[in-house]
Design a protein around this motif. Structure first.
Motif, PDB file in Angstrom:
ATOM      1  N   PRO A   4       0.836  -1.203   0.000  1.00 33.58           N
ATOM      2  CA  PRO A   4       0.000   0.000   0.000  1.00 33.58           C
ATOM      3  C   PRO A   4       0.873   1.256   0.000  1.00 33.58           C
ATOM      4  O   PRO A   4       2.023   1.225   0.448  1.00 33.58           O
ATOM      5  CB  PRO A   4      -0.802  -0.128   1.296  1.00 33.58           C
ATOM      6  N   ASP A   5       0.334   2.359  -0.470  1.00 33.41           N
ATOM      7  CA  ASP A   5       1.130   3.565  -0.736  1.00 33.41           C
ATOM      8  C   ASP A   5       2.006   3.996   0.426  1.00 33.41           C
ATOM      9  O   ASP A   5       3.202   4.276   0.255  1.00 33.41           O
ATOM     10  CB  ASP A   5       0.202   4.717  -1.129  1.00 33.41           C
ATOM     11  N   GLU A   6       1.430   4.085   1.630  1.00 34.16           N
ATOM     12  CA  GLU A   6       2.194   4.568   2.784  1.00 34.16           C
ATOM     13  C   GLU A   6       3.390   3.674   3.064  1.00 34.16           C
ATOM     14  O   GLU A   6       4.506   4.140   3.310  1.00 34.16           O
ATOM     15  CB  GLU A   6       1.290   4.638   4.015  1.00 34.16           C
TER      16      GLU A   6
ATOM     17  N   ALA B 149       9.363   1.872   2.286  1.00 33.58           N
ATOM     18  CA  ALA B 149      10.194   0.695   2.011  1.00 33.58           C
ATOM     19  C   ALA B 149      11.387   0.986   1.116  1.00 33.58           C
ATOM     20  O   ALA B 149      12.445   0.364   1.255  1.00 33.58           O
ATOM     21  CB  ALA B 149       9.334  -0.409   1.394  1.00 33.58           C
ATOM     22  N   GLY B 150      11.242   1.905   0.182  1.00 31.20           N
ATOM     23  CA  GLY B 150      12.347   2.180  -0.732  1.00 31.20           C
ATOM     24  C   GLY B 150      12.535   1.073  -1.753  1.00 31.20           C
ATOM     25  O   GLY B 150      11.579   0.461  -2.224  1.00 31.20           O
TER      26      GLY B 150
ATOM     27  N   TYR C 118       5.012  -4.450   8.344  1.00 26.98           N
ATOM     28  CA  TYR C 118       3.711  -4.570   7.677  1.00 26.98           C
ATOM     29  C   TYR C 118       3.082  -5.928   7.973  1.00 26.98           C
ATOM     30  O   TYR C 118       1.905  -6.010   8.359  1.00 26.98           O
ATOM     31  CB  TYR C 118       3.903  -4.380   6.172  1.00 26.98           C
ATOM     32  N   ILE C 119       3.862  -6.985   7.839  1.00 30.17           N
ATOM     33  CA  ILE C 119       3.338  -8.332   8.082  1.00 30.17           C
ATOM     34  C   ILE C 119       3.032  -8.533   9.561  1.00 30.17           C
ATOM     35  O   ILE C 119       2.006  -9.118   9.924  1.00 30.17           O
ATOM     36  CB  ILE C 119       4.334  -9.393   7.584  1.00 30.17           C
ATOM     37  N   ALA C 120       3.906  -8.036  10.442  1.00 30.01           N
ATOM     38  CA  ALA C 120       3.707  -8.224  11.881  1.00 30.01           C
ATOM     39  C   ALA C 120       2.406  -7.607  12.358  1.00 30.01           C
ATOM     40  O   ALA C 120       1.801  -8.074  13.325  1.00 30.01           O
ATOM     41  CB  ALA C 120       4.883  -7.633  12.653  1.00 30.01           C
ATOM     42  N   GLY C 121       1.944  -6.558  11.690  1.00 28.37           N
ATOM     43  CA  GLY C 121       0.701  -5.920  12.086  1.00 28.37           C
ATOM     44  C   GLY C 121      -0.535  -6.615  11.587  1.00 28.37           C
ATOM     45  O   GLY C 121      -1.651  -6.272  11.996  1.00 28.37           O
TER      46      GLY C 121
END
Length: 390
Positions: free
Chosen positions: A345-347, A352-353, A367-370
């Motif tokens: 997702p955009d944010e 991430a770069g 991201y995955i941990a959330g």
């Protein structure tokens, strides 16, 4: 009206005193109706990470049954036990409760299976540790306030999250990074309130996994009764209620075992506190050993329950199948997103770069941990099944 919260008068000298809190990283006006730790608790309860615990696995994935524990129900149960112990030791119940509610915020989807998969994926990028991730959620990842990232919790909360299991000799990457800019005194013990939250987690975890394992029919009540601690609880329940219905045996046993364990912790902790004679909370931190603990006998009895659960529940073939599938989902999510951060997702993509970099790895890990179990499964389908819209 007073311009600051009036502290409790019944706390012991060795309890953390709310009016003597070391404060927050970002200064905020005092609240006249809530202590600093009540505000911490309220911020945790209103956080996105806390709400997501509803669909994060304890042992069983969310769709396997509505009555199995989730990370959310487990955290609430830990908080109840923590308050019971803290009250009897004359500690700050609000701080103990807040720490209990926050202790699992950093867990990824699919429980320990997800944690192991993320740790393996991050092996060359600093690893993954759920305690460090809990600290990261409340200091950086939550974005609810205009003036700062995170929840801006008190120092005592952050200290407790970082070292509730004792002094941290080899801190995980994020704990070390955070401690560098905002020292949490990692070499000392945490407050007695944090120690209460940690031992309440142990009490809740084993007992409720016994109950869930029985509900899932991974083992029988007769096998559990062969263990000294739950066996004593079961015998006590049967004597109190002869001819009790079978479906009531497990909860009656569990509540008695929890009561026994709380009584043991309170008695042992009172003995340790009396021997130490701490003048304040800092004396608890400087002690040579924890002041909140099981007696030697209870420690061994609980250790036997843990060994039983490890063999009969956590390594059961049905659980092993779920663990294997869960690890593969997390591994695939990480591999695809680390190699293709443009799919984030955009944010998250902006943070991430470039693909394949350490920076991208850490952002993808966050991201995955959330994710909840449910969202991880849906994201897996979106990324791997061409028939599912992205």
């Amino acid at each position: 009206m007073a311009d600051r919260f009036t502290p409790y008068s019944s706390l012991a000298a060795y309890a953390v005193q709310a009016d003597a809190s070391r404060g927050r990283l970002h200064a905020e006006p005092a609240d006249t109706t809530r202590s600093p730790f009540q505000r911490d608790r309220d911020r945790i309860v209103h956080s996105r990470a806390f709400r997501r615990l509803q669909y994060k696995t304890q042992v069983f994935i969310f769709h396997e049954g509505d009555h199995f524990r989730t990370r959310l129900t487990h955290s609430i149960e830990v908080a109840q036990i923590a308050r019971s112990i803290a009250r009897r030791l004359r500690l700050d119940e609000d701080l103990a409760e807040a720490l209990a509610l926050a202790h699992d915020l950093g867990h990824p989807p699919f429980g320990h299976a997800g944690e192991d998969a993320l740790d393996a994926a991050m092996r060359t990028h600093g690893g993954f540790d759920h305690n460090a991730q809990s600290l990261k959620h409340v200091t950086m990842l939550e974005r609810r306030y205009a003036a700062f990232d995170g929840l801006n919790l008190t120092w005592e909360m952050l200290e407790g999250l970082a070292k509730h299991n004792g002094p941290v000799r080899q801190p995980a990457q994020y704990i070390a990074e955070y401690d560098f800019r905002h020292s949490l005194d990692l070499a000392s013990h945490a407050s007695a309130e944090a120690q209460v939250a940690a031992i309440a987690d142990d009490i809740a975890y084993n007992n409720h996994d016994l109950e869930d394992g029985l509900r899932a029919r991974l083992f029988t009540i007769e096998e559990v009764a062969a263990l000294a601690l739950p066996g004593a609880g079961l015998e006590e329940a049967k004597l109190a209620h002869p001819g009790m219905a079978v479906e009531r045996l497990a909860p009656e046993m569990v509540r008695r075992v929890i009561s026994r364990m709380i009584q043991d912790v309170v008695a042992e902790s009172q003995n340790r506190i009396e021997a130490l004679a701490p003048a304040d909370a800092d004396a608890i931190r400087a002690a040579a050993r924890p002041v909140v603990a099981f007696s030697a006998g209870m420690f061994e009895a609980n250790k036997a329950v843990r060994a039983f659960l490890f063999e009969r529940m956590y390594r059961h073939w049905r659980v092993n199948r779920t663990v294997g599938k869960s690890r593969r989902v997390v591994q695939m999510l990480f591999s695809l997103l680390h190699g293709g951060p443009q799919m984030l997702p955009d944010e998250w993509r902006a943070r991430a770069g470039d693909a394949g970099t350490p920076r991208a790895a850490r952002v993808v890990c966050d991201y995955i941990a959330g994710m909840t179990d449910r969202f991880a499964l849906e994201e897996y389908k979106r990324l791997t099944d061409p028939s599912v819209p992205g």
